[in-house]
Enzyme design. Structure first.
Site, short mmCIF file in Angstrom:
data_model
loop_
_atom_site.label_atom_id
_atom_site.label_comp_id
_atom_site.label_asym_id
_atom_site.label_seq_id
_atom_site.Cartn_x
_atom_site.Cartn_y
_atom_site.Cartn_z
N GLY A 9 0.83 -1.21 0.00
CA GLY A 9 0.00 0.00 0.00
C GLY A 9 0.87 1.25 0.00
N ASN A 10 2.00 1.17 0.71
CA ASN A 10 2.89 2.33 0.77
C ASN A 10 3.69 2.49 -0.53
OD1 ASN A 10 2.55 3.37 3.62
ND2 ASN A 10 2.91 1.20 3.96
N LYS A 104 -0.96 -2.25 13.50
CA LYS A 104 -0.94 -1.94 12.06
C LYS A 104 -1.17 -0.44 11.82
CE LYS A 104 -2.01 -2.85 7.57
NZ LYS A 104 -0.81 -2.91 6.80
N LYS A 185 -1.80 -7.43 4.68
CA LYS A 185 -1.93 -8.15 3.40
C LYS A 185 -0.82 -9.18 3.20
CE LYS A 185 1.31 -6.11 0.56
NZ LYS A 185 2.26 -5.81 1.66
N LYS A 247 5.99 -9.15 6.59
CA LYS A 247 6.50 -9.66 5.30
C LYS A 247 7.41 -10.85 5.54
CE LYS A 247 6.64 -5.06 3.35
NZ LYS A 247 5.19 -5.04 3.08
P1 ADP Z 1 4.05 -1.96 2.45
O1 ADP Z 1 3.00 -0.94 2.24
O2 ADP Z 1 4.82 -2.28 1.22
O3 ADP Z 1 3.57 -3.18 3.17
P2 ADP Z 1 5.38 -1.24 4.92
O4 ADP Z 1 5.56 0.19 5.32
O5 ADP Z 1 4.37 -2.04 5.64
O6 ADP Z 1 5.15 -1.24 3.36
O7 ADP Z 1 6.78 -2.01 5.06
C1 ADP Z 1 7.94 -1.50 4.44
C2 ADP Z 1 8.70 -0.63 5.43
O8 ADP Z 1 9.28 -1.44 6.46
C3 ADP Z 1 9.92 0.10 4.88
O9 ADP Z 1 9.57 1.29 4.25
C4 ADP Z 1 10.78 0.30 6.13
O10 ADP Z 1 10.64 1.62 6.61
C5 ADP Z 1 10.21 -0.64 7.16
N1 ADP Z 1 11.17 -1.53 7.83
C6 ADP Z 1 11.17 -1.81 9.15
N2 ADP Z 1 12.14 -2.66 9.47
C7 ADP Z 1 12.80 -2.93 8.31
C8 ADP Z 1 13.92 -3.77 8.01
N3 ADP Z 1 14.55 -4.50 8.94
N4 ADP Z 1 14.32 -3.84 6.71
C9 ADP Z 1 13.69 -3.11 5.76
N5 ADP Z 1 12.63 -2.29 5.99
C10 ADP Z 1 12.18 -2.20 7.27
MG MG Z 2 2.76 -3.22 5.07
#
Ligand code: ADP
Ligand code: MG
Length: 284
Positions: A9-10, A104, A185, A247
Site C-alpha cells: 500500500g505504501n 498496524k 496483506k 513480510k
Molecule cells: P508496504 O505498504 O509495502 O507493506 P510497509 O511500510 O508495511 O510497506 O513495510 C515497508 C517498510 O518497512 C519500509 O519502508 C521500512 O521503513 C520498514 N522496515 C522496518 N524494518 C525494516 C527492516 N529491517 N528492513 C527493511 N525495511 C524495514
Molecule cells: Mg505493510
C-alpha cells in the site's frame, strides 16, 4: 505454476506510476502459469476512516474495489490479459491477541499535538520515525471464505485478490460479523499462496528488501537466506512490527509450507525481483 505477487500500500501512488513499472513483470509471471496479485491498503484505508465512520470491514471492501480496479485498468490498458478484482472475505478470530495490541499503522502521519487530540477521541496512536500514526489491530487471517469462487473465476485471468488483507470477518453463532481491524496483506498473501499451491511469492514494497540493523549506520540488506536462519533474525527483533515483520513472517511461513521461494524487493525493481536479483530471497 502459479505465482503470487504482492504490492505494498505504501508503494502505491494515486497515479499508479509504480504499477506501470510492474507491467513487464506481471506479463512474464502470467505467461508462465497463473498470477494472483494482492495489494495493501494501509495509507488508503486510514484516509477513508478519517472521513467515513463505517466499519473497517466495509472500508477495506471499498479500498479493495478502488485500488484493485485501478490496478486492473493499468494491466488491461497495457496488456491483453483479462484481469478481475475479487472482493476477498477473510475469517479472523475475535480472540486473536492482536485485539489487545494494535500494531498496524493506517493513514497519514500526525504531529504530536494532532496525535494527542486523536487519542482523546479514543483512537490509538503510535510514534514512528517520521511522526505519529493511527494503529489498529491486525489479526491473523485464518481462512479465505470465498476461495473456491476465486479459483473458478481464475481460468486464464489475472486475479487481484486479498486487497488490504481482505475483508476481515468473524463468525459468531453461525453469523458473519464485521471486525474492527485491518489484516496485514502480507499474511493474507501467504495464505492465498498456500491454498493455490504457488511455488513463488514476491512481495514488492518501497525498500530493496529486509535489512539487518535497519536504519542504523551498519544496516545491510539480506540477500539470499534459508528460512530457518531468517527466523533467527526475526526472533532477534530486526524487523519492525506492522511493516517488515509481517513480510518476513509471511515469507518464512510460505517457504516452509509450500517448499517454495519467496522474495521481498523494491517495486521500482520488479523486473529484477522476479528474477530473484537485487532483493531478499528466502529459500527452504
Ligand atoms: P508496504 O505498504 O509495502 O507493506 P510497509 O511500510 O508495511 O510497506 O513495510 C515497508 C517498510 O518497512 C519500509 O519502508 C521500512 O521503513 C520498514 N522496515 C522496518 N524494518 C525494516 C527492516 N529491517 N528492513 C527493511 N525495511 C524495514
Ligand atoms: Mg505493510
Amino acid at each position: 505454476m502459479v505465482y503470487v505477487l504482492s504490492i505494498g500500500g505504501n508503494a502505491l501512488d494515486s497515479e499508479m506510476k509504480n504499477i506501470k513499472l510492474t507491467i513487464n513483470a506481471i506479463k512474464k509471471l502470467h505467461s508462465r502459469g497463473g498470477l494472483i496479485i494482492t495489494h495493501g491498503n494501509g495509507p488508503q484505508v486510514g484516509e477513508l476512516a478519517r472521513v467515513e465512520h463505517l466499519s473497517l470491514s466495509i472500508l477495506t471492501a471499498q479500498t479493495e474495489a478502488e485500488i484493485g480496479y485501478a490496478i486492473k485498468k493499468e494491466i488491461e490498458n497495457n496488456t491483453h490479459i483479462k484481469t478481475e478484482v475479487f472482493l476477498t472475505e477473510v475469517l479472523v478470530s475475535k480472540k486473536d491477541k492482536a485485539f489487545c495490541n494494535p500494531t498496524k499503522p493506517i493513514g497519514k502521519y500526525y504531529s504530536k499535538s494532532e496525535a494527542y487530540g486523536l487519542s482523546k477521541k479514543g483512537l490509538t496512536l503510535k510514534k514512528f520515525e517520521k511522526g505519529y500514526r493511527r494503529v489498529v489491530p491486525s489479526p491473523k487471517p485464518i481462512e479465505i471464505l470465498n476461495i473456491e469462487s476465486m479459483k473458478k473465476l481464475m481460468k486464464g485471468r489475472i486475479m487481484i485478490a486479498g486487497g488490504g488483507g481482505g475483508i476481515p470477518l468473524s463468525k459468531e453463532r453461525g453469523k458473519i460479523e464485521f471486525v474492527e481491524a485491518v489484516i496485514d496483506k502480507d499474511y493474507t498473501t501467504s495464505l492465498i499462496a498456500e491454498k493455490l499451491k504457488a511455488k513463488r511469492m514476491f512481495i514488492l514494497t518501497n525498500v530493496d528488501g529486509a535489512y539487518l540493523d535497519y536504519g542504523k549506520k551498519e544496516e545491510r540488506l539480506i540477500k539470499d537466506i534459508k528460512a530457518d536462519e531468517m527466523l533467527k533474525y526475526l526472533k532477534e527483533g530486526h524487523f519492525e512490527e506492522g511493516s517488515m515483520k509481517p513480510k518476513v513472517e509471511a515469507c518464512i511461513d510460505f517457504v516452509k509450507k509450500n517448499r517454495g521461494i519467496a522474495a521481498i524487493g523494491n517495486i521500482k525493481k520488479a523486473d529484477k525481483v522476479i528474477k530473484l536479483e537485487e532483493c531478499t530471497v528466502i529459500r527452504p
